[in-house]
Design an enzyme around this catalytic site. Structure first.
Site, PDB file in Angstrom:
ATOM      1  CB  SER A  37      -0.874  -0.018   1.260  1.00 54.07           C
ATOM      2  OG  SER A  37      -1.666   1.141   1.299  1.00 54.07           O
ATOM      3  CB  SER A 109      -1.943  -9.174  -5.779  1.00 53.63           C
ATOM      4  OG  SER A 109      -1.129  -8.255  -6.467  1.00 53.63           O
TER       5      SER A 109
HETATM    6  N1  LIG Z   1       7.936   6.865  -8.374  1.00 50.55           N
HETATM    7  C1  LIG Z   1       6.705   6.908  -7.875  1.00 50.55           C
HETATM    8  N2  LIG Z   1       5.729   6.145  -8.398  1.00 50.55           N
HETATM    9  C2  LIG Z   1       4.480   6.168  -7.869  1.00 50.55           C
HETATM   10  N3  LIG Z   1       4.097   6.922  -6.814  1.00 50.55           N
HETATM   11  C3  LIG Z   1       5.044   7.727  -6.243  1.00 50.55           C
HETATM   12  C4  LIG Z   1       6.378   7.753  -6.746  1.00 50.55           C
HETATM   13  N4  LIG Z   1       7.080   8.616  -5.997  1.00 50.55           N
HETATM   14  C5  LIG Z   1       6.232   9.127  -5.084  1.00 50.55           C
HETATM   15  N5  LIG Z   1       4.988   8.598  -5.216  1.00 50.55           N
HETATM   16  C6  LIG Z   1       3.810   8.936  -4.365  1.00 50.55           C
HETATM   17  O1  LIG Z   1       3.477   7.777  -3.611  1.00 50.55           O
HETATM   18  C7  LIG Z   1       2.066   7.697  -3.391  1.00 50.55           C
HETATM   19  C8  LIG Z   1       1.552   6.367  -3.919  1.00 50.55           C
HETATM   20  O2  LIG Z   1       0.198   6.218  -3.574  1.00 50.55           O
HETATM   21  P1  LIG Z   1      -0.793   5.255  -4.346  1.00 50.55           P
HETATM   22  O3  LIG Z   1      -0.584   5.402  -5.827  1.00 50.55           O
HETATM   23  O4  LIG Z   1      -2.167   5.509  -3.814  1.00 50.55           O
HETATM   24  O5  LIG Z   1      -0.247   3.827  -3.888  1.00 50.55           O
HETATM   25  P2  LIG Z   1      -0.993   2.393  -3.922  1.00 50.55           P
HETATM   26  O6  LIG Z   1      -2.104   2.477  -4.931  1.00 50.55           O
HETATM   27  O7  LIG Z   1       0.104   1.437  -4.296  1.00 50.55           O
HETATM   28  O8  LIG Z   1      -1.489   2.156  -2.532  1.00 50.55           O
HETATM   29  C9  LIG Z   1       1.450   8.886  -4.125  1.00 50.55           C
HETATM   30  O9  LIG Z   1       1.232   9.910  -3.198  1.00 50.55           O
HETATM   31  C10 LIG Z   1       2.553   9.270  -5.149  1.00 50.55           C
HETATM   32  O10 LIG Z   1       2.516  10.624  -5.502  1.00 50.55           O
END
Ligand SMILES: Nc1ncnc2c1ncn2[C@@H]1O[C@H](COP(=O)(O)OP(=O)(O)O)[C@@H](O)[C@H]1O
Ligand SMILES: [Mg+2]
Length: 205
Positions: A37, A109
């Protein structure tokens, strides 16, 4: 999974998957994003969907939270429920791929065996993308405040804190999202998709 009834026969489509892909000018398949997450699954899936859609691709995101409102609203986060959740999503993603779409899935997953089931459902057109950000980095981001809740004991079975995450041992692509920007991660993903799914130049309309 075994089929319960003995009286079921599959029907043949009159439109082959190849015909759909030829019209779309790209292959179809499943890009399966996995990671903790906060590792960036939703951010990158939605970013890539937007980018590809604007280039005329048939693309769709299946995301964890949305699926849990509908298709899997009867399931929780115990291991058995997580397994069933991923099985359903694997089957739905395979159907979308059969319909000619590039499907991007954004689910933690956490179990290797469950991802293997999803891979099998997609019959070869499955690309496991590991978003390798460690717990410390994800917890620092904590975009939805879930880690804080999990540390306070308010969320049982939270992956990385009180439930396991089994890292892929055969992912097609790994991106360390803790060490790169969103833009760079997106560019890496986009290049991967062009390499593996694009079908030559689009004819000029
Ligand atoms: N390289 C990166 N790739 C994806 N998200 C990133 C990256 N660097 C920083 N972030 C930040 O990390 C967070 C990821 O959250 P999210 O996409 O909701 O994660 P997940 O869906 O895996 O739980 C966001 O706030 C995003 O802006
Ligand atoms: Mg998400």
């Amino acid at each position: 999974m075994t089929i319960k009834s003995k009286h079921i026969t599959a029907v043949e489509h009159r439109i082959a998957r190849q015909a759909r892909c030829a019209r779309n000018r790209h292959r179809s398949g499943v890009l399966w994003l996995t990671g903790l997450s906060g590792s960036g699954k939703t951010t990158l899936a939605l970013g890539l969907e937007h980018l590809l859609f604007n280039r005329g691709w048939q693309v769709y995101v299946l995301d964890g939270d949305n699926v849990r409102h509908g298709l899997s609203s009867d399931l929780g986060f115990a291991p058995k429920d997580r397994t069933e959740n991923i099985r359903r999503i694997g089957e739905v993603a395979a159907l979308f791929a059969d319909a000619g779409l590039l499907v991007l899935t954004a689910f933690i997953s956490p179990y290797r065996a469950d991802r293997a089931v999803a891979r099998k459902a997609a019959r070869g057109d499955f690309h496991e993308i590991y978003l390798q950000a460690n717990v410390a980095a994800c917890e620092e981001r904590d975009p939805k405040g879930l880690y804080a809740k999990a540390r306070r004991g308010e969320i049982p079975d939270f992956t990385g804190i009180s439930a396991p995450y089994e890292a892929p041992d055969r992912s097609e692509l790994t991106i360390d999202t803790a060490a790169t920007t969103v833009e760079h991660s997106l560019a890496v993903l986009h290049a991967y998709v062009e390499r593996n799914f694009a079908l030559g130049d689009r004819p000029v309309a």
